[in-house]
Design an enzyme around this catalytic site. Structure first.
Site, short mmCIF file in Angstrom:
data_model
loop_
_atom_site.label_atom_id
_atom_site.label_comp_id
_atom_site.label_asym_id
_atom_site.label_seq_id
_atom_site.Cartn_x
_atom_site.Cartn_y
_atom_site.Cartn_z
N GLY A 154 -7.03 -72.83 -29.91
CA GLY A 154 -8.32 -73.09 -30.53
C GLY A 154 -9.44 -73.49 -29.59
O GLY A 154 -9.23 -73.88 -28.45
N GLU A 155 -10.65 -73.36 -30.12
CA GLU A 155 -11.90 -73.78 -29.47
C GLU A 155 -12.58 -74.80 -30.36
O GLU A 155 -12.71 -74.59 -31.57
CB GLU A 155 -12.84 -72.58 -29.27
CG GLU A 155 -12.36 -71.54 -28.28
CD GLU A 155 -12.78 -71.87 -26.86
OE1 GLU A 155 -13.47 -72.90 -26.67
OE2 GLU A 155 -12.41 -71.11 -25.95
N ASP A 203 -11.30 -64.43 -34.36
CA ASP A 203 -11.48 -65.16 -35.61
C ASP A 203 -12.29 -66.42 -35.31
O ASP A 203 -11.74 -67.47 -34.97
CB ASP A 203 -10.13 -65.53 -36.22
CG ASP A 203 -10.31 -66.32 -37.51
OD1 ASP A 203 -11.01 -65.83 -38.41
OD2 ASP A 203 -9.77 -67.44 -37.60
N HIS A 204 -13.61 -66.32 -35.41
CA HIS A 204 -14.51 -67.44 -35.12
C HIS A 204 -15.23 -67.88 -36.39
O HIS A 204 -15.70 -67.05 -37.17
CB HIS A 204 -15.56 -67.03 -34.08
CG HIS A 204 -15.01 -66.82 -32.71
ND1 HIS A 204 -15.76 -66.36 -31.67
CD2 HIS A 204 -13.76 -67.01 -32.20
CE1 HIS A 204 -15.02 -66.27 -30.57
NE2 HIS A 204 -13.80 -66.66 -30.89
N LYS A 225 -18.50 -76.38 -20.80
CA LYS A 225 -18.34 -76.12 -22.23
C LYS A 225 -17.70 -77.26 -22.99
O LYS A 225 -17.78 -77.30 -24.22
CB LYS A 225 -17.49 -74.85 -22.43
CG LYS A 225 -18.19 -73.57 -22.04
CD LYS A 225 -17.39 -72.35 -22.42
CE LYS A 225 -16.15 -72.20 -21.56
NZ LYS A 225 -15.46 -70.90 -21.80
N THR A 281 -7.62 -63.12 -20.86
CA THR A 281 -8.90 -62.45 -20.65
C THR A 281 -9.13 -62.19 -19.17
O THR A 281 -8.66 -62.95 -18.30
CB THR A 281 -10.07 -63.27 -21.21
OG1 THR A 281 -10.10 -64.56 -20.58
CG2 THR A 281 -9.92 -63.45 -22.71
N SER A 339 -4.52 -69.18 -21.11
CA SER A 339 -5.18 -69.03 -19.81
C SER A 339 -4.67 -70.04 -18.80
O SER A 339 -5.20 -70.13 -17.70
CB SER A 339 -6.70 -69.19 -19.97
OG SER A 339 -7.01 -70.46 -20.53
N ARG A 353 -18.18 -62.38 -15.08
CA ARG A 353 -16.90 -62.10 -15.74
C ARG A 353 -16.71 -60.62 -16.05
O ARG A 353 -15.64 -60.21 -16.52
CB ARG A 353 -16.82 -62.89 -17.06
CG ARG A 353 -16.72 -64.40 -16.93
CD ARG A 353 -15.34 -64.84 -16.52
NE ARG A 353 -14.30 -64.34 -17.38
CZ ARG A 353 -13.95 -64.88 -18.54
NH1 ARG A 353 -14.60 -65.94 -18.99
NH2 ARG A 353 -12.96 -64.37 -19.26
N LYS A 382 -11.38 -63.35 -14.04
CA LYS A 382 -11.24 -64.70 -13.50
C LYS A 382 -10.63 -64.75 -12.11
O LYS A 382 -10.28 -65.82 -11.63
CB LYS A 382 -10.41 -65.56 -14.46
CG LYS A 382 -11.08 -65.77 -15.81
CD LYS A 382 -10.25 -66.70 -16.68
CE LYS A 382 -10.94 -66.98 -18.00
NZ LYS A 382 -10.17 -67.91 -18.86
#
Length: 338
Positions: free
Chosen positions: A110-111, A41-42, A259, A195, A177, A283, A198
């Site tokens: 969130g991001e 959901d972006h 980032k 994810t 993460s 990745r 890593k």
């Protein structure tokens, strides 16, 4: 409670495809025998050029109406900034009515790329996790009670009722993460999402032990959660193509420091495109050999993950789905029997 069955899912790549094409891919995944379809959901994609960002909630409604068997859900949605938790509770209660027993609410803290564009002051991780904890508790109250009045640190409701609710509450999975959020997932969630790509030590030495620690604190076992991982796979008979396909997703290889503070897809794209291809591909499990590929993917099963959701980077997702269903999923099922 029984151990969760092993499942193999498809990550519908909302960043790459328009809503109609993405819907067709989700339907195809069910037809080919995948067990689940998840969508991010972006508000904004990681790339400006060629990027897409369809709204996850209406898209999931369309997928619910066009499928009959697969699990569907978000990986992940942030129920704390763009949405009030009550809005999320209502939306997923409705989805749960449309596809009883097939909907999963995957959430995360969130991001900034998706939230700051709307004027949000981006807080530190500790505050974001506190908001997430409160949001999850409120969502569950709204699913369980009538006329909910809540005065929290972050969210308020006044006599709110969710009128249309499924017979069974929608399970909530927490994406994380790091160890703190992962312990929270083990303690409070129905499933854990992370994810891949890593390094094994992160999963076996940090995250899975943190899930187990959180679960034990709540008086349950880690295997009572659905332990889900998004596995990033680029599998193609042409190895050079498989490698080149990862370029679109170069932003995933940026470090947290690289980032931090980026809220513009154009800048994220610029930094990602500056990476050498080898790093952009770091990745991903990049392979042209099905036996070798299945062996590498199978390492996540050996670690203890029970729900593998495959994210492929290439533009021809139909070919990927057919190829994976024909060549990789049977090998993974055989791996489980070994």
């Amino acid at each position: 409670m029984a151990v969760h069955p092993v499942r193999f899912g498809y990550k519908a790549s909302a960043e790459q495809f328009d809503p109609r094409e993405l819907l067709d891919l989700g339907i195809l995944a069910e037809e080919l025998g995948f067990d689940s379809v998840f969508i991010s959901d972006h508000l904004q994609p990681w790339r400006h050029d060629g990027g897409h960002a369809p709204a996850a909630l209406p898209w999931l409604g369309a997928l619910a109406a066009r499928t009959a068997r697969i699990l569907i859900g978000t990986s992940v949605l942030t129920p704390t900034f763009r949405y009030h938790p009550a809005t999320v509770a209502q939306a997923f209660a409705t989805l749960g009515c449309l596809a009883e027993g097939r909907v999963i609410l995957g959430v995360g803290s969130g991001e900034s790329l998706n939230e700051v564009a709307l004027g949000t002051e981006w807080p530190a991780g500790r505050d974001r996790l506190a908001r997430l904890r409160e949001a999850i508790a409120l969502i569950r109250r709204l699913w369980a009670e009538d006329r909910v009045t809540a005065e929290g640190d972050y969210f308020t409701t006044r006599n709110v009722t969710i009128y249309d609710r499924p017979q069974r509450p929608v399970p909530i999975y927490v994406g994380a993460s790091g160890p703190v959020a992962t312990r929270f997932a083990g303690r409070a969630a129905d499933g854990f999402i992370t994810t891949g790509g890593k390094g094994r030590e992160l999963y076996t030495g940090t995250l899975l032990p943190a899930v187990a620690e959180g679960a034990a604190a709540a008086g349950r076992r880690a295997d009572e959660l659905d332990l889900m991982i998004e596995v990033k796979v680029s599998f193609d008979p042409d190895r050079e193509r498989a490698l080149a396909d990862t370029r679109f997703w170069g932003a995933l290889a940026l470090s947290a420091e690289e980032k931090t503070g980026i809220e513009d897809p154009l800048e994220m794209q610029r930094r990602a495109d500056a990476l050498p291809l080898a790093r952009a591909a770091s990745r991903w499990i990049v392979s042209d050999d099905p036996d070798e590929h299945a062996t590498r993917v199978g390492e996540y099963l050996d670690m203890g993950f029970r729900h593998l959701v495959f994210h492929a980077p290439g533009p021809d997702q139909r070919a990927f789905l057919h190829r994976y269903a024909d060549e990789i999923l049977p090998r993974l099922r055989k791996h489980l029997d070994a």
